[in-house]
Scaffold this motif. Structure first.
Motif, PDB file in Angstrom:
ATOM      1  N   ALA A  38       0.909  -1.248   0.023  1.00  0.00           N
ATOM      2  CA  ALA A  38       0.000   0.197  -0.150  1.00  0.00           C
ATOM      3  C   ALA A  38       1.147   1.669   0.160  1.00  0.00           C
ATOM      4  N   VAL A  39       1.886   1.400   1.179  1.00  0.00           N
ATOM      5  CA  VAL A  39       2.453   2.116   0.611  1.00  0.00           C
ATOM      6  C   VAL A  39       3.237   2.466  -0.431  1.00  0.00           C
ATOM      7  N   LEU A  40       4.051   0.871  -0.722  1.00  0.00           N
ATOM      8  CA  LEU A  40       4.915   1.281  -2.706  1.00  0.00           C
ATOM      9  C   LEU A  40       3.740   1.576  -3.381  1.00  0.00           C
ATOM     10  N   GLU A  41       3.307   1.482  -3.488  1.00  0.00           N
ATOM     11  CA  GLU A  41       2.179   2.081  -4.695  1.00  0.00           C
ATOM     12  C   GLU A  41       1.780   3.348  -4.875  1.00  0.00           C
ATOM     13  N   GLN A  42       1.800   4.289  -3.434  1.00  0.00           N
ATOM     14  CA  GLN A  42       2.207   5.781  -3.384  1.00  0.00           C
ATOM     15  C   GLN A  42       3.051   6.048  -3.874  1.00  0.00           C
ATOM     16  N   SER A  43       3.943   5.928  -4.421  1.00  0.00           N
ATOM     17  CA  SER A  43       5.246   6.315  -4.848  1.00  0.00           C
ATOM     18  C   SER A  43       6.055   7.481  -4.250  1.00  0.00           C
ATOM     19  N   ALA A  60      12.167  -2.324   5.297  1.00  0.00           N
ATOM     20  CA  ALA A  60      11.795  -2.653   4.621  1.00  0.00           C
ATOM     21  C   ALA A  60      11.471  -1.505   3.320  1.00  0.00           C
ATOM     22  N   LEU A  61      10.707  -0.584   3.665  1.00  0.00           N
ATOM     23  CA  LEU A  61      10.657   0.712   2.221  1.00  0.00           C
ATOM     24  C   LEU A  61      11.506   1.295   2.478  1.00  0.00           C
ATOM     25  N   ALA A  62      13.466   1.447   4.300  1.00  0.00           N
ATOM     26  CA  ALA A  62      14.344   2.130   2.959  1.00  0.00           C
ATOM     27  C   ALA A  62      14.801   1.014   1.739  1.00  0.00           C
ATOM     28  N   ALA A  63      14.740  -0.432   1.940  1.00  0.00           N
ATOM     29  CA  ALA A  63      15.535  -1.151   1.594  1.00  0.00           C
ATOM     30  C   ALA A  63      14.648  -1.148  -0.280  1.00  0.00           C
ATOM     31  N   VAL A  68      13.008   7.245   4.846  1.00  0.00           N
ATOM     32  CA  VAL A  68      11.840   6.848   6.394  1.00  0.00           C
ATOM     33  C   VAL A  68      12.530   7.416   7.937  1.00  0.00           C
ATOM     34  N   THR A  69      11.575   7.752   8.199  1.00  0.00           N
ATOM     35  CA  THR A  69      11.512   8.318   9.100  1.00  0.00           C
ATOM     36  C   THR A  69      10.342   7.458  10.551  1.00  0.00           C
ATOM     37  N   GLY A  70      11.430   7.066  11.291  1.00  0.00           N
ATOM     38  CA  GLY A  70      10.299   5.918  12.386  1.00  0.00           C
ATOM     39  C   GLY A  70      10.381   6.829  13.296  1.00  0.00           C
TER      40      GLY A  70
END
Ligand SMILES: C[S@@+](CC[C@H](N)C(=O)[O-])C[C@H]1O[C@@H](n2cnc3c(N)ncnc32)[C@H](O)[C@@H]1O
Length: 209
Positions: A38-43, A60-63, A68-70
């Motif tokens: 769902a996040v990656l689909e937003q590009s 996973a998103l940084a990869a 990404v800020t957590g």
């Protein structure tokens, strides 16, 4: 007033082990992949991971090359996240989110991390898109009504030291909370297991004009 936070301080080791050793079946079967997709689909180029815990989603998103800020209220969970890296991590309760560096982000994601009755601080507009994954309200124990409940973690392996109060909200209540904070739901998904029973509710929301 009920407070979920002490549980995330006391249970940080058990939670970190549960996530990293893949002990939560619903995550393995469906919900991890669903929120990532769902996040990656937003590009997006930049993402805020709200209540990042030990940081699996940030990593996973940084990869995928995203910045990404957590943020998380629990210092031991942020320590665990920093050990594996992959993003910029801050110990920060939602009540202090207004001071976050890097806003506005392209996407804010909250994966099973919104437990408060009052969500206004957590839902403040820090991005153009907000993605929330949560327990599917229609498949929770009755009563189907907003109210505080308690997670004892009794069904999970590990040394859980403190139960977690959490605020159950109906689907209508989720939509109302989002709208009151300036969001409109543009997408809704129900990741399911092999038995086709939904394991979560995933809400995708856009800023109201
Ligand atoms: C169930 S864990 C989920 C962690 C992570 N999102 C994941 O998918 O593994 C919930 C997280 O929300 C964080 N959290 C809960 N209330 C918070 C608050 N008021 N401010 C910041 N973080 C909070 C907890 O510390 C915990 O790490």
């Amino acid at each position: 007033m009920s407070d979920p936070v002490p549980s995330w301080l006391a249970n940080a080791p058990a939670w970190t082990a549960a996530v990293r050793e893949r002990k939560i079946r619903s995550r393995v079967v469906a919900t991890d992949a669903a929120v990532l997709a769902a996040v990656l689909e937003q590009s997006p180029k930049t993402v805020l991971d709200l209540g990042c815990g030990e940081g699996w989603l940030t990593r996973a998103l940084a990869a995928h090359g995203l910045a990404v800020t957590g943020v998380d209220v629990s210092p031991p969970l942020i320590d665990a996240a920093r050990e594996l890296g992959g993003g910029t991590f801050h110990v920060l309760p939602y009540s202090e989110l207004a001071s976050i560096e890097g806003a506005p982000f392209d996407v804010t994601v909250a994966n099973f991390s919104l437990f408060d009755e009052d969500l206004r601080a957590a839902l403040q507009p820090l991005s153009r898109t907000l993605i929330i994954q949560t327990l599917h309200p229609a498949f929770a124990e009755p009563p189907y009504a907003d109210g505080w409940r308690v997670e004892t973690f009794a069904s999970m392996e590990g040394e859980w030291r403190e139960p977690m109060p959490w605020y159950f909200r109906t689907l209508a209540s989720w939509l109302r909370a989002l709208r009151e904070s300036g969001w409109v739901v543009t997408g809704m998904r129900e990741p399911a297991g092999d038995d086709h029973r939904p394991l979560s509710l995933l809400l995708i929301a856009a800023r109201l004009p």
